[in-house]
Write a protein that holds these residues in place. Sequence first.
Motif, PDB file in Angstrom:
ATOM      1  N   GLN A  92      49.204  33.772  43.093  1.00  0.00           N
ATOM      2  CA  GLN A  92      50.251  34.770  43.304  1.00  0.00           C
ATOM      3  C   GLN A  92      49.767  36.165  42.933  1.00  0.00           C
ATOM      4  OE1 GLN A  92      53.449  33.178  40.963  1.00  0.00           O
ATOM      5  NE2 GLN A  92      53.774  31.436  42.335  1.00  0.00           N
ATOM      6  N   GLU A  93      48.995  36.273  41.861  1.00  0.00           N
ATOM      7  CA  GLU A  93      48.486  37.573  41.444  1.00  0.00           C
ATOM      8  C   GLU A  93      47.459  38.098  42.445  1.00  0.00           C
ATOM      9  OE1 GLU A  93      48.044  40.936  38.822  1.00  0.00           O
ATOM     10  OE2 GLU A  93      49.615  39.535  39.415  1.00  0.00           O
ATOM     11  N   ALA A 103      47.348  37.394  45.641  1.00  0.00           N
ATOM     12  CA  ALA A 103      48.088  37.777  46.846  1.00  0.00           C
ATOM     13  C   ALA A 103      48.791  39.113  46.654  1.00  0.00           C
ATOM     14  CB  ALA A 103      49.090  36.688  47.204  1.00  0.00           C
ATOM     15  N   ARG A 104      49.381  39.293  45.495  1.00  0.00           N
ATOM     16  CA  ARG A 104      50.088  40.555  45.225  1.00  0.00           C
ATOM     17  C   ARG A 104      49.130  41.742  45.256  1.00  0.00           C
ATOM     18  NH1 ARG A 104      50.831  44.126  41.400  1.00  0.00           N
ATOM     19  NH2 ARG A 104      49.467  43.045  39.915  1.00  0.00           N
ATOM     20  N   LEU A 105      47.989  41.588  44.616  1.00  0.00           N
ATOM     21  CA  LEU A 105      47.012  42.674  44.553  1.00  0.00           C
ATOM     22  C   LEU A 105      46.423  42.981  45.927  1.00  0.00           C
ATOM     23  CD1 LEU A 105      45.177  41.695  41.245  1.00  0.00           C
ATOM     24  CD2 LEU A 105      46.648  43.697  41.601  1.00  0.00           C
ATOM     25  N   LEU A 106      46.173  41.931  46.719  1.00  0.00           N
ATOM     26  CA  LEU A 106      45.620  42.152  48.052  1.00  0.00           C
ATOM     27  C   LEU A 106      46.642  42.834  48.956  1.00  0.00           C
ATOM     28  CD1 LEU A 106      43.420  41.884  50.139  1.00  0.00           C
ATOM     29  CD2 LEU A 106      44.144  39.512  50.532  1.00  0.00           C
ATOM     30  N   ALA A 107      47.886  42.378  48.909  1.00  0.00           N
ATOM     31  CA  ALA A 107      48.937  43.008  49.714  1.00  0.00           C
ATOM     32  C   ALA A 107      49.115  44.470  49.324  1.00  0.00           C
ATOM     33  CB  ALA A 107      50.256  42.249  49.539  1.00  0.00           C
ATOM     34  N   GLU A 108      49.042  44.750  48.039  1.00  0.00           N
ATOM     35  CA  GLU A 108      49.163  46.126  47.554  1.00  0.00           C
ATOM     36  C   GLU A 108      48.004  46.979  48.072  1.00  0.00           C
ATOM     37  OE1 GLU A 108      48.369  47.549  43.211  1.00  0.00           O
ATOM     38  OE2 GLU A 108      50.493  46.976  43.322  1.00  0.00           O
ATOM     39  N   ALA A 109      46.782  46.419  48.025  1.00  0.00           N
ATOM     40  CA  ALA A 109      45.610  47.149  48.510  1.00  0.00           C
ATOM     41  C   ALA A 109      45.700  47.415  50.011  1.00  0.00           C
ATOM     42  CB  ALA A 109      44.338  46.372  48.185  1.00  0.00           C
ATOM     43  N   MET A 110      46.290  46.474  50.746  1.00  0.00           N
ATOM     44  CA  MET A 110      46.411  46.616  52.198  1.00  0.00           C
ATOM     45  C   MET A 110      47.589  47.494  52.606  1.00  0.00           C
ATOM     46  SD  MET A 110      43.877  44.990  53.581  1.00  0.00           S
ATOM     47  CE  MET A 110      44.430  44.977  55.287  1.00  0.00           C
ATOM     48  N   GLY A 111      48.480  47.791  51.661  1.00  0.00           N
ATOM     49  CA  GLY A 111      49.648  48.603  51.977  1.00  0.00           C
ATOM     50  C   GLY A 111      50.739  47.854  52.707  1.00  0.00           C
ATOM     51  N   TRP A 112      50.786  46.520  52.515  1.00  0.00           N
ATOM     52  CA  TRP A 112      51.813  45.717  53.187  1.00  0.00           C
ATOM     53  C   TRP A 112      53.116  45.791  52.400  1.00  0.00           C
ATOM     54  CZ3 TRP A 112      48.184  40.880  53.299  1.00  0.00           C
ATOM     55  CH2 TRP A 112      47.168  41.084  54.258  1.00  0.00           C
ATOM     56  N   TYR A 166      38.023  35.019  38.460  1.00  0.00           N
ATOM     57  CA  TYR A 166      37.989  36.449  38.789  1.00  0.00           C
ATOM     58  C   TYR A 166      39.026  36.777  39.850  1.00  0.00           C
ATOM     59  CZ  TYR A 166      34.619  34.039  41.859  1.00  0.00           C
ATOM     60  OH  TYR A 166      33.989  33.134  42.695  1.00  0.00           O
ATOM     61  N   HIS A 167      40.171  36.114  39.754  1.00  0.00           N
ATOM     62  CA  HIS A 167      41.219  36.228  40.768  1.00  0.00           C
ATOM     63  C   HIS A 167      41.809  37.625  40.899  1.00  0.00           C
ATOM     64  CE1 HIS A 167      43.329  35.701  36.988  1.00  0.00           C
ATOM     65  NE2 HIS A 167      44.413  36.200  37.554  1.00  0.00           N
ATOM     66  N   ASP A 168      41.700  38.424  39.838  1.00  0.00           N
ATOM     67  CA  ASP A 168      42.284  39.764  39.862  1.00  0.00           C
ATOM     68  C   ASP A 168      41.228  40.859  39.740  1.00  0.00           C
ATOM     69  OD1 ASP A 168      41.554  39.206  37.272  1.00  0.00           O
ATOM     70  OD2 ASP A 168      43.462  39.816  36.355  1.00  0.00           O
ATOM     71  N   ALA A 169      39.960  40.511  39.917  1.00  0.00           N
ATOM     72  CA  ALA A 169      38.880  41.487  39.781  1.00  0.00           C
ATOM     73  C   ALA A 169      38.944  42.513  40.908  1.00  0.00           C
ATOM     74  CB  ALA A 169      37.529  40.778  39.789  1.00  0.00           C
ATOM     75  N   PRO A 170      38.878  43.795  40.603  1.00  0.00           N
ATOM     76  CA  PRO A 170      38.963  44.828  41.642  1.00  0.00           C
ATOM     77  C   PRO A 170      37.922  44.661  42.751  1.00  0.00           C
ATOM     78  CG  PRO A 170      39.232  45.818  39.477  1.00  0.00           C
ATOM     79  CD  PRO A 170      38.850  44.386  39.241  1.00  0.00           C
ATOM     80  N   GLY A 171      36.690  44.260  42.399  1.00  0.00           N
ATOM     81  CA  GLY A 171      35.654  44.091  43.418  1.00  0.00           C
ATOM     82  C   GLY A 171      35.958  42.974  44.398  1.00  0.00           C
ATOM     83  N   TYR A 172      36.556  41.913  43.912  1.00  0.00           N
ATOM     84  CA  TYR A 172      36.965  40.788  44.775  1.00  0.00           C
ATOM     85  C   TYR A 172      38.082  41.232  45.717  1.00  0.00           C
ATOM     86  CZ  TYR A 172      39.747  36.484  45.620  1.00  0.00           C
ATOM     87  OH  TYR A 172      40.509  35.476  46.159  1.00  0.00           O
TER      88      TYR A 172
END
Length: 350
Positions: A223-224, A226-235, A172-178
């Motif tokens: 990598q996916e 990390a990309r999604l988390l950075a995007e969510a954080m606005g980095w 569930y590496h790319d799950a929105p809830g995670y």
Amino acid sequence: MNPSCIGVILAQIGTPDAPSAKAVRPYLKRFLSDRRIIDYHPLFWQPLLRGIILRTRPRRSAKLYQEIWMEEGSPLLVHSRAQQAALQALLGSSYQVELGLAYSTPGMAEAFRKLEASGVTRIIVLPLFPQYSSTTTASVYEAASFAALGRHSRYGQVSKRFVPALRFVEAYHDAPGYIAAMQSLLQRQIRAMSEEPDYYILSFHGIPRRYAETGDPYPQQCQETARLLAEAMGWTPERWQLSFQSRFGPETWVGPSTADTLKELHGRGIRRPLIFSPGLVTDCLETLHELAVEGRDLFVMGGGNAKMLEVAPCLNDTGEWISFLAGLVDCSAQGWHPSVAAAAASEQPL
């Protein structure tokens, strides 16, 4: 007895029973004997493991565990128990949640015995590894399968006549809830700081590069995430990076290395870094010592100020994370739970 109850096993790797060489040795022996972890031929690997590694490493590891050991016990086990209790409270009596560790107690076989003693015949295995790897997820799948079958190995004697139905939760590496649960955790961490970090390191446990080159999708999933988390954080791209930690043995591992990265930060003009491990959802030796203690030393070695390095905690039993896990379980139980089946039937046209 509640035959309609659905079993849930929170699956983790494991931890020693005590911060002593005597307790660490059998744990390491089981862990490092798994050919999904170290895939060298046993005729080569076992003499090296038993003759050298298990004579020296347990003492070194025990000293590290002593520095992070909690009054209640191993941090990984303490936090895993908290996750189990929180998930059980959220799911309610229609589910029975147990903890199953692949290489220590409470083991996978013990989890199955508890569920089957309660009359459970349908079990969901939920690996606490968001990113799939043959070294973690597949090891848990295998341990759960053997426990369900009543075997110790593929060729072991069968000890059970009835085998429960199993469902395995996939990566569930790319799950929105995670991603949202990590975002909330980091935002709280940053708000509690006197000054916002000037750089973010997302550190994942590494694997040998050879494993990735022969089919393990783990690095790509990291990598996916990390990309999604950075995007969510606005980095923006210049404010963060991914790295891999916990290298073991002489092989080349996937990179870049977290250890090398920490030593280089000050020279790159970074003064207030924050490091977080998205793939490790439960605080353990790799986060509490390797990152928070050894990582701080590496940052200082490169010229940084020890007090300026922040290490964020794992998700542990935070509300957003437990709610996400409950959602995974409910989704996996579709068609099993009477209430779900009844609701689906009521929606069908007459």
